[in-house]
Design a protein around this motif. Structure first.
Motif: not given
Length: 376
Positions: A195-218
């Motif tokens: 997912f991160i690899s695809y979105v980084k390629e298609k959407c360079p404007q995204v600055k941060d990817f945060v992998v969440c441990e819980t649904l609440e955090e997301c």
């Protein structure tokens, strides 16, 4: 088409890519046109009610015959016919075969084709690879929701289920809003990395990817949420469930996959569906409570109507909002719950658009059905 000879066009997946099937903005434009036509009623799908999602072959858990497939996650064969009017004016069908175990063979869970047909004679016009049709239209229907319902300054996107559908959904959303941060809740590191690899390629404007441990955090602090997890079994108790206090004011929650929320959040939020008649058809086809079988929020809305907990008039069609017949977002604090069911008219609409591009560009392989029919 010159009768009695019938030729049709075959479009492979590489042909479809050349013809623009993977353009998220144009697909969103196409789905916006489609939703207006749905709201006007110029369409038909399967079943006597004209709104059935399709006809599905399912299998027993323990088949009597040795060669019959066993039931399993997402194992199905499904025919999804539709006619769509307006500027499309075409009939067609998506043929759907699916099995989670396909991944062991290094092919997608679902293998899809679309056939387009002349609305009068039924003659084939095109047979096309449809995995990308389905993926991009699946992302574009929530994309129209983002275009009309998400806050203009939405910067944080929460993704629950980082498979390829949500990767394309993220790509679509990033073309519509100034997304800077994407929060991800997934079950396996491999899917998160893809997912991160695809979105980084298609959407360079995204600055941060945060992998969440819980649904609440997301969920917390997300301006937009998209749920596209694998189909859960065992009823609504097993669906990803959001607690009211996690949801940010003004959040748009998109549910093309399983998600559960409280009755209280439903009663205090704006409720939007892609096509209310689709959910009414499911309520006819599946026993109450429908939400235990069909995991979409719109099915929960109708269960609550059945129970006297919700006024049916609260359920609004996105096509009405797009057409200007229904007001959109009230203010920046309004929470909006948007249920996305998926319909064969969407595949027909995007398939017809890509087919027209292919014809214009000379892409594809012409095939002959007959010069003169043996029987007529």
């Amino acid at each position: 088409m010159s009768y009695p000879k019938i030729d049709f066009l075959y479009l492979s997946e590489p042909d479809m890519v050349k013809a623009g099937v993977n353009d998220p903005v144009k697909c969103t434009d196409c789905m916006e046109d489609l939703l207006k036509i749905l709201y006007e009623g110029d369409y038909r799908m399967g079943g006597e009610n004209g709104n059935s999602h399709g006809c599905m072959v399912t299998f027993p858990v323990e088949p009597e015959f040795p060669n019959m497939p066993k039931d399993g996650p997402d194992r199905r064969f499904m025919a999804m016919p539709a006619y769509l009017g307006g500027k499309f004016d075409i009939a067609g069908m998506k043929w759907y075969g699916s099995n989670v175990a396909n991944r062991d063979k290094k092919v997608p869970r679902s293998i899809l084709t679309v056939m387009l047909n002349d609305k009068d004679t039924g003659a084939p016009k095109a047979l096309m690879s449809a995995n990308l049709i389905s993926a991009f239209r699946t992302a574009a229907i929530p994309g129209v929701g983002v275009r009309y319902l998400a806050k203009e300054d939405s910067k944080v996107l929460g993704i629950v289920g980082p498979g390829m559908i949500n990767a394309i959904t993220a790509e679509t959303f990033c073309n519509l809003r100034p997304i800077e941060t994407i929060k991800i809740k997934g079950r396996g590191q491999a899917s998160i990395d893809r997912f991160i690899s695809y979105v980084k390629e298609k959407c360079p404007q995204v600055k941060d990817f945060v992998v969440c441990e819980t649904l609440e955090e997301c969920v917390r602090d997300s301006d937009i949420l998209s749920f596209a997890t694998s189909t859960p079994t065992g009823g609504q108790a097993n669906y990803p469930t959001i607690k009211d206090e996690w949801v940010k004011k003004g959040c748009l929650i998109c549910g093309p996959g399983a998600v559960n929320v409280s009755d209280e959040l439903i009663n205090s939020s704006k409720l939007v569906v892609d096509n209310s008649k689709l959910y009414e058809a499911w309520a006819e086809e599946y026993p109450y409570p429908t939400f235990d079988t069909m995991f979409l929020l719109g099915c929960k809305y109708l269960d609550m109507v059945h129970e006297g907990k919700l006024d049916k008039s609260r359920i609004e069609d996105l096509g009405g909002i797009v057409s200007g017949a229904i007001p959109g977002r009230k203010d920046d604090d309004e929470i909006i719950l948007y249920s996305i069911g998926g319909m064969p008219v969407e595949d027909v609409a995007w398939g017809k658009t890509v087919y027209d591009n292919a014809v214009r560009l000379g892409i594809g392989t012409p095939l002959n059905l007959w010069d003169t029919p043996y029987l007529y």
